[in-house]
Write an enzyme that holds these catalytic residues in place. Structure first.
Site, mmCIF file in Angstrom:
data_model
loop_
_atom_site.group_PDB
_atom_site.id
_atom_site.type_symbol
_atom_site.label_atom_id
_atom_site.label_comp_id
_atom_site.label_asym_id
_atom_site.label_seq_id
_atom_site.Cartn_x
_atom_site.Cartn_y
_atom_site.Cartn_z
ATOM 1 C CG ASP A 84 -0.102 -0.015 2.535
ATOM 2 O OD1 ASP A 84 0.937 -0.706 2.582
ATOM 3 O OD2 ASP A 84 -0.504 0.656 3.504
ATOM 4 C CE LYS A 88 -0.481 1.124 6.527
ATOM 5 N NZ LYS A 88 0.779 0.821 5.856
ATOM 6 C CD GLU A 125 1.246 0.674 10.380
ATOM 7 O OE1 GLU A 125 0.407 0.576 9.471
ATOM 8 O OE2 GLU A 125 2.468 0.751 10.180
ATOM 9 C CE LYS A 145 1.798 -2.802 9.087
ATOM 10 N NZ LYS A 145 1.561 -3.071 7.672
ATOM 11 C CB SER A 161 1.203 -6.521 8.443
ATOM 12 O OG SER A 161 0.658 -5.647 7.476
ATOM 13 C CE1 TYR A 173 18.931 -19.104 14.947
ATOM 14 C CE2 TYR A 173 18.904 -16.917 15.899
ATOM 15 C CZ TYR A 173 18.247 -18.068 15.510
ATOM 16 O OH TYR A 173 16.899 -18.169 15.707
HETATM 17 P P1 13P Z 1 7.217 -1.926 6.536
HETATM 18 O O1 13P Z 1 7.042 -3.398 6.796
HETATM 19 O O2 13P Z 1 8.077 -1.594 5.361
HETATM 20 O O3 13P Z 1 7.557 -1.164 7.776
HETATM 21 O O4 13P Z 1 5.778 -1.392 6.092
HETATM 22 C C1 13P Z 1 4.658 -1.851 6.758
HETATM 23 C C2 13P Z 1 3.622 -0.830 6.689
HETATM 24 O O5 13P Z 1 2.572 -1.076 6.154
HETATM 25 C C3 13P Z 1 3.904 0.471 7.299
HETATM 26 O O6 13P Z 1 2.739 1.220 7.390
#
Ligand code: 13P
Length: 359
Positions: free
Chosen positions: A30, A142, A185, A227, A298, A359
């Site tokens: 997006d 979102k 988010e 998120k 995400s 690791y």
């Molecule tokens: P990133 O995973 O690149 O941080 O992007 C996720 C996202 O949708 C930020 O709003």
């Protein structure tokens, strides 16, 4: 608390659970027109609408992507676009069993009275837009707020956190009334020199404030997703922390602040490398927990970085680029179950973690 009485209640719960299905996560595709231009610039692809269509078509036509990707977030232009093959973009996603989503915020503006903090735009006409998006096939949304950590300047301020939380809760309620599962988010950006304990403190304050507002607005928790950023130290911190510590503090923070009725938490990658994003998610899913909320991804950059570099805008590279996307999707699908073997899938850069630690 004003409880949720909307008509879409059952559908919202079903959608949220389908997105958080075991072994799956979200492809965030997006990027706004400005942001996708920044991704195209290094590969010398002009930021035109036909090129944006070609790129998103590449992503959505990746065969088998639906094994690991339950939902894809689109930018408004893409939701209404038709692919070069003549099929609407939304239909390409549905063919792969991927639920179409939509970014509904309109980006950030300065929050006056603060030291460079921001407020997210787009609430005013949100109800009307959501109805349009639902009719076009979107089933989740979102809204991103961005909070910066800057201890010397007292950021994030209480004001910025309050404004972000209030807007996120109002957005979430409006989406639910229109049948869209809201992804809430409250991004805490990783820029800065702060240590991981500072991140813990900020995350706890932010998440507690967000869920207070969510309750006040009568958002139905079972039909929503969160998120957040993982709990990581600032990218320029002296102490880098290791994935085990990041995972333990991330899980502890979520269990302290996020109601267990939430079906899923879908982390953003926030600028960490593809491989680190998979390793951290994998470690998070190995931590013993009291709640059953699914913890998955995400990601935008951590799913697309190597794919876009492989593509370079050339038709002849589409297959290889899709293979690369599928590889990172599989890595993160496995990580969402705690089953990823670090390094078992190709990525665009070496993990910072693998470089510095055994690791
Ligand atoms: P990133 O995973 O690149 O941080 O992007 C996720 C996202 O949708 C930020 O709003």
């Amino acid at each position: 608390m004003a409880s949720f009485t909307g008509t879409y209640k059952d559908e919202l719960i079903a959608t949220a659970n389908a997105i958080a299905a075991p072994g799956k996560g979200i492809l965030a595709a997006d990027e706004s027109t400005g942001t996708i231009g920044k991704r195209f610039a290094p590969i010398n692809v002009e930021n035109t609408q036909p090129n944006r269509v070609r790129y998103r078509e590449l992503l959505f036509k990746t065969k088998g992507l639906g094994q690991y990707i339950s939902g894809a977030i689109t930018y408004e232009e893409t939701l209404f676009d038709t692919a070069t093959c003549g099929t609407p973009m939304v239909e390409l996603l549905k063919k792969e069993g991927i639920i179409p989503g939509i970014k509904v915020d309109k980006g950030v503006q300065p929050l006056f009275g603060t030291n460079g903090e921001t407020v997210t735009q787009g609430i005013d006409d949100l109800g009307k837009r959501c109805a349009k998006y639902y009719a076009q096939g979107a089933r989740f949304a979102k809204w991103r707020t961005a909070l910066k950590v800057d201890v010397a300047n007292n950021c994030p301020t209480d004001l910025a956190i309050e404004v972000a939380a209030q807007d996120l809760a109002r957005y979430a309620r409006i989406c639910q009334e229109a049948g869209l599962v809201p992804i809430v988010e409250p991004e805490i950006m990783i820029d800065g020199v702060h240590d991981i304990q500072t991140s813990v403190k900020v995350q706890e304050q932010v998440l507690t404030t967000v869920y207070k507002k969510i309750q006040e607005n009568g958002v139905m928790l079972e039909g929503s997703l969160l998120k957040p950023a993982m709990v990581v130290p600032g990218v320029d911190a002296a102490d880098k922390s290791d994935p085990t510590e990041i995972a333990q503090l991330t899980v502890r923070t979520l269990e302290r602040c996020v109601p267990g009725a939430m079906p899923g938490v879908t982390f953003l990658s926030g600028g960490i490398s593809e491989e680190d994003a998979s390793i951290y998610l994998n470690e998070i899913n190995k931590v013993p927990r009291k709640t059953q909320t699914r913890l998955t991804f995400s990601y935008s950059r951590a799913l697309q970085s190597s794919c876009i570099k492989t593509w370079k805008g050339e038709a002849g590279n589409v297959d290889a680029a899709q293979k690369q996307l599928l590889a990172r999707a599989q890595a993160n699908g496995e990580a969402s179950k705690g089953e990823y073997v670090p390094g078992s899938q190709p990525s665009d850069e070496e993990s910072l973690f693998v470089k510095n630690y055994v690791y």
